[in-house]
Design a protein around this motif. Structure first.
Motif, PDB file in Angstrom:
ATOM      1  N   GLY A 143       0.751  -0.832   0.327  1.00  0.00           N
ATOM      2  CA  GLY A 143       0.044  -0.211  -0.587  1.00  0.00           C
ATOM      3  C   GLY A 143       1.028   0.646  -0.096  1.00  0.00           C
ATOM      4  N   HIS A 144       0.123   2.612   0.360  1.00  0.00           N
ATOM      5  CA  HIS A 144       0.970   3.517   0.152  1.00  0.00           C
ATOM      6  C   HIS A 144       0.191   4.683   1.560  1.00  0.00           C
ATOM      7  N   ARG A 145       0.855   5.301   1.458  1.00  0.00           N
ATOM      8  CA  ARG A 145       0.676   5.964   3.315  1.00  0.00           C
ATOM      9  C   ARG A 145       1.457   7.815   2.427  1.00  0.00           C
ATOM     10  N   GLU A 146      -0.036   8.935   2.283  1.00  0.00           N
ATOM     11  CA  GLU A 146       0.705   9.437   2.404  1.00  0.00           C
ATOM     12  C   GLU A 146       1.515  10.724   3.652  1.00  0.00           C
ATOM     13  N   SER A 147       2.389  11.151   3.324  1.00  0.00           N
ATOM     14  CA  SER A 147       2.769  11.879   4.339  1.00  0.00           C
ATOM     15  C   SER A 147       3.050  13.032   3.664  1.00  0.00           C
ATOM     16  N   ALA A 148       3.771  14.243   4.476  1.00  0.00           N
ATOM     17  CA  ALA A 148       3.483  15.895   4.144  1.00  0.00           C
ATOM     18  C   ALA A 148       3.566  15.569   2.349  1.00  0.00           C
ATOM     19  N   GLY A 149       2.679  15.290   1.896  1.00  0.00           N
ATOM     20  CA  GLY A 149       2.632  15.703   0.004  1.00  0.00           C
ATOM     21  C   GLY A 149       2.810  14.859  -0.528  1.00  0.00           C
ATOM     22  N   ASN A 150       3.910  13.491  -0.081  1.00  0.00           N
ATOM     23  CA  ASN A 150       4.418  12.542  -1.048  1.00  0.00           C
ATOM     24  C   ASN A 150       3.461  11.138  -0.444  1.00  0.00           C
ATOM     25  N   PHE A 321       5.516  27.169   8.774  1.00  0.00           N
ATOM     26  CA  PHE A 321       4.533  27.613   8.742  1.00  0.00           C
ATOM     27  C   PHE A 321       3.672  28.334   8.193  1.00  0.00           C
ATOM     28  N   ALA A 322       3.097  28.193   7.148  1.00  0.00           N
ATOM     29  CA  ALA A 322       1.684  28.661   6.597  1.00  0.00           C
ATOM     30  C   ALA A 322       1.057  27.418   5.785  1.00  0.00           C
ATOM     31  N   ILE A 323       1.376  25.837   6.104  1.00  0.00           N
ATOM     32  CA  ILE A 323       0.821  25.007   5.977  1.00  0.00           C
ATOM     33  C   ILE A 323       0.050  24.840   7.064  1.00  0.00           C
ATOM     34  N   LEU A 324       1.312  24.667   8.400  1.00  0.00           N
ATOM     35  CA  LEU A 324       0.780  24.935   9.691  1.00  0.00           C
ATOM     36  C   LEU A 324      -0.341  25.223  10.009  1.00  0.00           C
ATOM     37  N   ILE A 325      -0.402  26.632   9.194  1.00  0.00           N
ATOM     38  CA  ILE A 325      -1.773  27.528   9.594  1.00  0.00           C
ATOM     39  C   ILE A 325      -2.961  26.997   8.794  1.00  0.00           C
ATOM     40  N   PHE A 326      -2.552  26.596   7.764  1.00  0.00           N
ATOM     41  CA  PHE A 326      -3.632  25.830   6.941  1.00  0.00           C
ATOM     42  C   PHE A 326      -3.885  24.521   7.588  1.00  0.00           C
ATOM     43  N   PHE A 327      -3.402  23.857   7.438  1.00  0.00           N
ATOM     44  CA  PHE A 327      -3.399  22.518   8.472  1.00  0.00           C
ATOM     45  C   PHE A 327      -4.709  22.531  10.331  1.00  0.00           C
ATOM     46  N   PHE A 328      -4.174  23.655  10.455  1.00  0.00           N
ATOM     47  CA  PHE A 328      -4.714  23.886  12.201  1.00  0.00           C
ATOM     48  C   PHE A 328      -6.170  24.610  11.840  1.00  0.00           C
ATOM     49  N   ILE A 329      -6.200  25.088  10.788  1.00  0.00           N
ATOM     50  CA  ILE A 329      -7.627  26.218  10.518  1.00  0.00           C
ATOM     51  C   ILE A 329      -8.844  24.994   9.755  1.00  0.00           C
ATOM     52  N   GLY A 405       4.104  27.274   0.470  1.00  0.00           N
ATOM     53  CA  GLY A 405       3.054  26.094   0.758  1.00  0.00           C
ATOM     54  C   GLY A 405       1.691  26.396   0.664  1.00  0.00           C
ATOM     55  N   LEU A 406       0.934  26.917   0.662  1.00  0.00           N
ATOM     56  CA  LEU A 406      -0.019  26.775   0.378  1.00  0.00           C
ATOM     57  C   LEU A 406      -0.891  26.089  -0.780  1.00  0.00           C
ATOM     58  N   ILE A 407       0.011  26.910  -1.888  1.00  0.00           N
ATOM     59  CA  ILE A 407      -0.805  26.304  -3.432  1.00  0.00           C
ATOM     60  C   ILE A 407      -0.788  24.375  -3.308  1.00  0.00           C
ATOM     61  N   PRO A 408       0.575  24.229  -3.316  1.00  0.00           N
ATOM     62  CA  PRO A 408       0.199  22.808  -3.194  1.00  0.00           C
ATOM     63  C   PRO A 408      -0.021  21.722  -2.902  1.00  0.00           C
ATOM     64  N   TYR A 409      -0.406  22.239  -1.660  1.00  0.00           N
ATOM     65  CA  TYR A 409      -0.963  21.508  -0.762  1.00  0.00           C
ATOM     66  C   TYR A 409      -2.535  21.500  -0.586  1.00  0.00           C
ATOM     67  N   LEU A 410      -3.258  22.900  -0.587  1.00  0.00           N
ATOM     68  CA  LEU A 410      -4.517  23.441  -0.909  1.00  0.00           C
ATOM     69  C   LEU A 410      -4.913  21.441  -1.755  1.00  0.00           C
ATOM     70  N   PHE A 411      -4.037  21.635  -3.149  1.00  0.00           N
ATOM     71  CA  PHE A 411      -4.822  20.764  -4.039  1.00  0.00           C
ATOM     72  C   PHE A 411      -4.655  19.219  -3.566  1.00  0.00           C
ATOM     73  N   ILE A 412      -3.324  19.322  -2.650  1.00  0.00           N
ATOM     74  CA  ILE A 412      -3.274  17.687  -2.452  1.00  0.00           C
ATOM     75  C   ILE A 412      -4.224  17.175  -1.415  1.00  0.00           C
TER      76      ILE A 412
END
Length: 439
Positions: A143-150, A321-329, A405-412
Motif C-alpha cells: 500500500g501507500h501512505r500519504e505524508s507531507a504531500g508525498n 509555517f503557512a502550511i501549519l496555519i492551514f492545517f490548523f484551520i 506552501g499553500l498552493i500545492p498543499y491545498l490541491f493535495i
C-alpha cells in the motif's frame, strides 16, 4: 492486436480461453465464447487477471519485457500451452516471474498465511497475504501512505479483533511497550491506527533488495505485541449492514477497500445500493461553511500569534509555517462540521494567507517594540502599517513564502479528500471465495 488462445480439459470438459490485447485497444478475455473481462491500462507494465473455470482457479498474465509482451494462462497453478505453442515451455520472463512468485508463496507458508495477490495490479504492487495468526484474521498487503504531500510505498498489516471502546483503543496506542517498540522500529506512532474492530500498522519499504520481506517481518513482530492487548473476533455471523438474517448463512470473505468482512450473498449484493444512498445523504447535508469560517478565524488568530512569536524570537518565516496555519484551520473547520470541499479548503487557504500577513505585521511590531525602536501607541502601530503598505517588500516576501506552501498543499488536501470520498461512495469490493472463514 495480439491474440492468444488456450484449449484445455477440466474434469472431462473442454474449455477455451482467449485473450485479445493491444496498447490502444486494451484487453479482452473470453471464456468459452463469453466476454468475462474488458479494460485498458494506458501504461501497461504487467498485470494478472483471475477467474474461476468449473470450480478451478484460472489466471491470465500479461508480462512486459524490453521487446514487447508475454502472455500465459495457469489453471490451478499449472501452465497451459497456448494454441500453436503446445510443445514450448514457459518463456524466460514468465519463468523468472514465477520464481519470484514462489518466494512470496513460500514466505506466506512460513507464517501460515495464504498468498492471495491483489487483482488488476502490476506484479510489484499486488503482493498480499490473508490468513489467521493466533486466531486473528490478518491481512498483509502492499500500500501507500500519504505524508507531507508525498506518497510513501510500503506494507500494512490489518488485524481483526473483538470490539473495543474508544478509551481502550486510546490506552493501547499510548501503551509504553507499544510506543517503545514503534520507536525502536523507527515507525511514526500515527502510522498505527486502532479502531473498534480493526487495527492496522503501516511500514515503509527499506532500500535493501529484500526490503519487502523485511518490512513484513517488522509488521509481524509488532503483531505479537498488539495481539496481547486485544482478543480475537469470531466471524460467526454476517457483518453486512442491517442483515435480515445474520446467523447460519454461508459467509464469504469480502474485502471492502481492503478491509475484511464476513458477509452473505444478499448483503454483498446490497453494497452498491448502500454506498449510493450514503452519497445522496452526504450531498443533502449542509456545508456548515459559516460556522466553519468562524472556527477557522479563531484558529487563524491563535496561529497568527504563533507566527508573530516565531518572527520575533527566531527572525524567520517559511512556507512550512503557512502550511501549519492551514492545517490548523482545516482541523478547526472539521470540528465545526464543515464539509471538506474545494470551496471550504480555498477559504481555509485564504484565512491562512491572511494569518501569515497579519502575523508578519505583528512580528515586526513585536521585534521593534522589543528593541525599543517603536512606541507602544496606536498611532505608532498605524504608522508601521502604513510603512509596510507603502514599502511592501517584507509583506510580499511573506505572501510568496505562504503561497509556495499553500498552493500545492491545498490541491493535495483536496485531491486526497476526493479520493477518500470516492472510495467510500464507490467502494472497491473483492470476494475471496476460496478462503475458509473460521467459526
Amino acid at each position: 492486436m495480439t491474440k492468444r488462445i488456450w484449449d484445455f480439459n477440466l474434469d472431462g470438459n473442454i474449455h477455451e480461453v482467449q485473450l485479445k490485447f493491444g496498447l490502444f485497444s486494451g484487453r479482452q478475455i473470453w471464456l468459452d465464447g463469453v466476454l468475462i473481462e474488458k479494460g485498458r491500462n494506458f501504461f501497461e507494465s504487467g498485470s494478472e487477471y483471475y477467474f474461476p473455470v468449473d470450480g478451478h482457479a484460472a489466471e491470465i498474465g500479461i508480462i512486459s519485457t524490453m521487446t514487447g509482451y508475454r502472455f500465459y494462462l495457469r489453471i490451478d497453478g499449472e501452465f497451459v500451452s497456448s494454441r500453436g505453442n503446445e510443445h514450448k515451455k514457459a518463456g524466460e520472463h514468465t519463468a523468472k516471474r514465477f520464481t519470484e512468485l514462489q518466494k512470496w508463496i513460500t514466505f506466506g507458508n512460513k507464517y501460515g498465511l495464504q498468498y492471495l495477490p491483489t487483482p488488476k495490479q502490476p506484479f510489484a504492487f499486488q503482493h498480499r497475504f490473508i490468513g489467521y495468526i493466533n486466531n486473528f484474521l490478518t491481512v498483509i498487503a502492499f500500500g501507500h501512505r500519504e505524508s507531507a504531500g508525498n506518497s510513501i510505498p510500503g506494507f500494512y498489516i490489518l488485524i481483526r479483533h473483538a470490539p473495543i471502546d474508544f478509551e481502550t483503543a486510546k490506552e493501547i496506542k499510548n501503551n509504553e511497550e507499544v510506543k517503545k517498540t514503534l520507536k525502536e522500529m523507527k515507525i511514526p506512532v500515527e502510522w498505527l491506527e486502532i479502531t473498534s474492530e480493526f487495527s492496522s500498522l503501516f511500514v515503509s519499504l527499506g532500500i535493501k533488495k529484500s526490503g519487502e520481506f523485511l518490512a513484513i517481518e517488522k509488521l509481524l513482530s509488532f503483531f505479537h505485541i498488539l495481539s496481547k492487548k486485544v482478543r480475537p473476533s469470531i466471524a460467526d455471523k454476517c457483518e453486512g449492514t442491517k442483515c435480515a438474517s445474520p446467523y447460519y448463512k454461508d459467509l464469504i470473505l469480502t474485502l471492502i477497500n481492503g478491509t475484511p468482512f464476513a458477509m452473505c450473498r444478499e448483503c454483498i449484493d446490497r453494497i452498491d445500493d448502500i454506498a449510493k444512498k450514503a452519497e445522496e445523504e452526504y450531498k443533502k447535508q449542509p456545508d456548515n461553511l459559516q460556522k466553519g469560517v468562524l472556527y477557522g478565524l479563531v484558529a487563524m488568530v491563535i496561529k497568527t500569534i504563533v507566527w508573530a512569536l516565531v518572527l520575533i524570537f527566531l527572525d524567520r518565516i517559511g512556507a512550512a509555517f503557512a502550511i501549519l496555519i492551514f492545517f490548523f484551520i482545516v482541523k478547526a473547520m472539521d470540528y465545526a462540521g464543515t464539509k471538506r470541499t474545494f470551496k471550504s479548503l480555498l477559504v481555509a487557504s485564504l484565512l491562512s494567507l491572511l494569518g501569515s500577513i497579519v502575523g508578519t505585521y505583528l512580528g515586526i511590531a513585536g521585534y521593534l517594540l522589543r528593541d525599543g525602536t517603536l512606541e507602544p501607541t496606536i498611532n505608532e502601530l498605524i504608522k508601521l502599517a502604513q510603512i509596510l503598505i507603502e514599502e511592501p517588500e517584507m509583506i510580499n516576501e511573506t505572501i510568496v513564502f505562504a503561497l509556495v506552501g499553500l498552493i500545492p498543499y491545498l490541491f493535495i488536501t483536496w485531491n486526497t479528500n476526493r479520493k477518500n470520498l470516492n472510495l467510500y461512495f464507490k467502494p472497491n469490493v473483492e470476494l475471496i471465495e476460496n478462503f475458509k472463514l473460521r467459526r
